[in-house]
Write a protein that holds these residues in place. Structure first.
Motif, mmCIF file in Angstrom:
data_model
loop_
_atom_site.group_PDB
_atom_site.id
_atom_site.type_symbol
_atom_site.label_atom_id
_atom_site.label_comp_id
_atom_site.label_asym_id
_atom_site.label_seq_id
_atom_site.Cartn_x
_atom_site.Cartn_y
_atom_site.Cartn_z
ATOM 1 N N LEU A 1 -28.496 -10.653 2.725
ATOM 2 C CA LEU A 1 -27.328 -10.690 1.896
ATOM 3 C C LEU A 1 -26.636 -12.200 2.048
ATOM 4 C CD1 LEU A 1 -25.525 -7.568 1.904
ATOM 5 C CD2 LEU A 1 -26.887 -8.185 0.234
ATOM 6 N N TYR A 2 -26.466 -12.640 3.394
ATOM 7 C CA TYR A 2 -25.774 -13.861 3.710
ATOM 8 C C TYR A 2 -26.743 -15.162 3.101
ATOM 9 C CZ TYR A 2 -23.535 -17.669 5.721
ATOM 10 O OH TYR A 2 -23.121 -19.085 5.763
ATOM 11 N N GLN A 3 -28.019 -14.953 3.517
ATOM 12 C CA GLN A 3 -28.868 -15.995 3.197
ATOM 13 C C GLN A 3 -28.943 -16.210 1.682
ATOM 14 O OE1 GLN A 3 -32.491 -15.001 5.086
ATOM 15 N NE2 GLN A 3 -31.620 -15.368 7.225
ATOM 16 N N GLY A 4 -28.900 -14.977 0.801
ATOM 17 C CA GLY A 4 -29.030 -15.177 -0.559
ATOM 18 C C GLY A 4 -27.490 -15.910 -1.131
ATOM 19 N N LEU A 5 -26.562 -15.398 -0.640
ATOM 20 C CA LEU A 5 -25.225 -15.956 -1.070
ATOM 21 C C LEU A 5 -25.204 -17.364 -0.740
ATOM 22 C CD1 LEU A 5 -22.221 -15.276 -1.616
ATOM 23 C CD2 LEU A 5 -21.637 -15.124 0.844
ATOM 24 N N ARG A 6 -25.559 -17.839 0.590
ATOM 25 C CA ARG A 6 -25.552 -19.182 0.771
ATOM 26 C C ARG A 6 -26.216 -19.912 0.029
ATOM 27 N NH1 ARG A 6 -27.485 -20.882 6.702
ATOM 28 N NH2 ARG A 6 -29.429 -20.182 5.852
ATOM 29 N N ARG A 7 -27.431 -19.518 -0.351
ATOM 30 C CA ARG A 7 -28.505 -20.276 -1.495
ATOM 31 C C ARG A 7 -27.633 -20.405 -2.822
ATOM 32 N NH1 ARG A 7 -32.612 -17.631 1.038
ATOM 33 N NH2 ARG A 7 -32.536 -15.594 -0.274
ATOM 34 N N GLN A 8 -26.910 -19.787 -3.139
ATOM 35 C CA GLN A 8 -26.323 -19.924 -4.553
ATOM 36 C C GLN A 8 -24.844 -20.491 -4.520
ATOM 37 O OE1 GLN A 8 -28.802 -18.937 -6.131
ATOM 38 N NE2 GLN A 8 -28.582 -17.045 -7.032
ATOM 39 N N VAL A 9 -24.063 -20.438 -3.428
ATOM 40 C CA VAL A 9 -22.862 -20.934 -3.471
ATOM 41 C C VAL A 9 -22.562 -22.207 -2.484
ATOM 42 C CG1 VAL A 9 -21.883 -18.908 -4.381
ATOM 43 C CG2 VAL A 9 -21.775 -19.281 -1.837
ATOM 44 N N GLN A 10 -23.486 -22.572 -1.555
ATOM 45 C CA GLN A 10 -23.592 -23.586 -0.610
ATOM 46 C C GLN A 10 -23.619 -25.057 -1.072
ATOM 47 O OE1 GLN A 10 -25.879 -24.193 3.004
ATOM 48 N NE2 GLN A 10 -23.877 -23.377 4.193
ATOM 49 N N GLN A 11 -22.315 -25.890 -0.748
ATOM 50 C CA GLN A 11 -22.694 -26.992 -0.900
ATOM 51 C C GLN A 11 -21.789 -28.197 0.147
ATOM 52 O OE1 GLN A 11 -21.562 -28.803 -4.873
ATOM 53 N NE2 GLN A 11 -20.511 -30.728 -3.829
ATOM 54 N N ASP A 12 -22.429 -28.914 0.689
ATOM 55 C CA ASP A 12 -21.891 -29.841 1.911
ATOM 56 C C ASP A 12 -21.701 -28.912 2.998
ATOM 57 O OD1 ASP A 12 -22.181 -32.088 0.178
ATOM 58 O OD2 ASP A 12 -20.208 -32.070 -0.402
ATOM 59 N N GLY A 13 -22.299 -27.865 3.311
ATOM 60 C CA GLY A 13 -22.230 -27.036 4.353
ATOM 61 C C GLY A 13 -20.877 -26.017 4.004
ATOM 62 N N LEU A 14 -20.588 -26.050 2.961
ATOM 63 C CA LEU A 14 -19.476 -24.738 2.624
ATOM 64 C C LEU A 14 -19.636 -24.046 1.692
ATOM 65 C CD1 LEU A 14 -16.521 -27.615 2.684
ATOM 66 C CD2 LEU A 14 -16.716 -25.772 4.202
ATOM 67 N N LEU A 15 -19.214 -22.872 1.825
ATOM 68 C CA LEU A 15 -19.350 -21.786 0.865
ATOM 69 C C LEU A 15 -18.253 -22.027 -0.420
ATOM 70 C CD1 LEU A 15 -20.094 -18.512 2.687
ATOM 71 C CD2 LEU A 15 -21.706 -20.418 1.972
ATOM 72 N N THR A 16 -18.861 -22.319 -1.543
ATOM 73 C CA THR A 16 -17.708 -22.527 -2.692
ATOM 74 C C THR A 16 -17.330 -21.089 -3.221
ATOM 75 O OG1 THR A 16 -19.525 -22.647 -4.349
ATOM 76 C CG2 THR A 16 -18.768 -24.554 -3.464
#
Length: 299
Positions: free
Chosen positions: A100-115
């Motif tokens: 779940l976390y890896q999938g979320l990170r792929r979709q929302v992460q930019q510059d090391g931050l979760l949007t």
């Protein structure tokens, strides 16, 4: 799951919110209602999970309408799975948590931050990093690099070098914090997330204790600390309870609990008896109910 939280439009009728699902999962995990937890998590995933994120809202009459997530809700669900395993000394959900976390990170992460959100329709995330969306305890356990980035942005959002309050959000494209009014539930969730990693400043805790003691924990403030909305809600005091529990401040916990229970509907003839709704309008918000449920059953 009938009403929205502090930063979402109201959901009514047969609409469902992943925010509410996450809070209920937290409650079930805390109270070790394991069979109910497993069944409700399976239902939650069937209802909300699409393209590696949990939709923030689902309407069975219009299943394709709400095609965005809210990162705070994804992380709350992940946190509930973590709590289940911690309370039961199991590894049942460890693989699921990582997926779940890896999938979320792929979709929302930019510059090391979760949007804040990912649009399934546009297949892109936004540029907003709302501070309370950064569940620091979850990030610290699952993604130390993102945790460090998130902590930097959250701590950088403190208003004034020694002030108690924090800006609402940070814009990636401008590298600036929003100057909008401070919505209290979001502010308190930021406090809670900082407390969970031992980073809540004494000034913020002192400010919170003052407001709880005076029962002036209002719904909104300006960035200078002036009251913007003199209404209040059960969720404010429930969040104050959770912060008190996290930092080990029994006086804060007890005072917030007294204020919270004073808002409970005690008329046994009321249709909303036992809830934290409005006895006149009979309006009940799941964010208030479920935050209170979690706070009163935290142990």
């Amino acid at each position: 799951m009938a009403q929205a939280g502090p930063d979402e439009h109201v959901a009514t009728g047969h609409q469902y919110l992943s925010e509410s699902a996450g809070y209920y999962l937290q409650y079930l995990a805390q109270t070790k209602q394991n069979r109910k937890f497993r069944a409700f998590y399976a239902q939650t995933k069937r209802t909300f999970y699409r393209q590696q994120v949990f939709l923030y809202r689902f309407d069975p009459k219009q299943p394709g309408k709400y095609r965005v997530n809210a990162t705070i809700d994804d992380l709350r669900i992940i946190a509930a799975l973590m709590t289940y395993d911690q309370r039961n000394h199991t590894t049942k959900y460890q693989k699921e948590i990582r997926t779940l976390y890896q999938g979320l990170r792929r979709q929302v992460q930019q510059d090391g931050l979760l949007t804040d959100m990912y649009s399934l329709t546009e297949r892109t995330h936004n540029q907003e990093v709302t501070l309370c969306y950064q569940n620091l305890a979850v990030l610290k356990k699952l993604d130390p690099q993102s945790y460090r980035q998130a902590l930097r942005v959250v701590q950088g959002g403190r208003i004034g070098a020694h002030g108690p309050l924090y800006y609402q959000s940070y814009r990636l494209n401008t590298k600036k914090y929003a100057q909008s009014q401070l919505v209290t539930p979001q502010l308190l969730i930021t406090f809670l997330h900082l407390a969970e990693v031992g980073k809540l400043p004494p000034a913020s805790l002192h400010w919170l204790k003052q407001q709880v003691t005076k029962q002036t924990l209002y719904n909104a403030y300006t960035t200078t600390g002036r009251v913007k909305d003199r209404n209040t809600s059960a969720a404010n005091y429930a969040l104050a309870m959770l912060i008190g529990q996290e930092v080990g401040d029994q006086a804060l916990t007890n005072t917030a609990k007294q204020a919270l229970l004073a808002m409970q509907v005690t008329d046994a003839n009321s249709a909303i008896y036992g809830s934290f709704g409005d006895p006149q309008t009979k309006q009940v918000y799941s964010f208030n109910e479920l935050t209170a449920l979690v706070a009163l059953n935290q142990s």
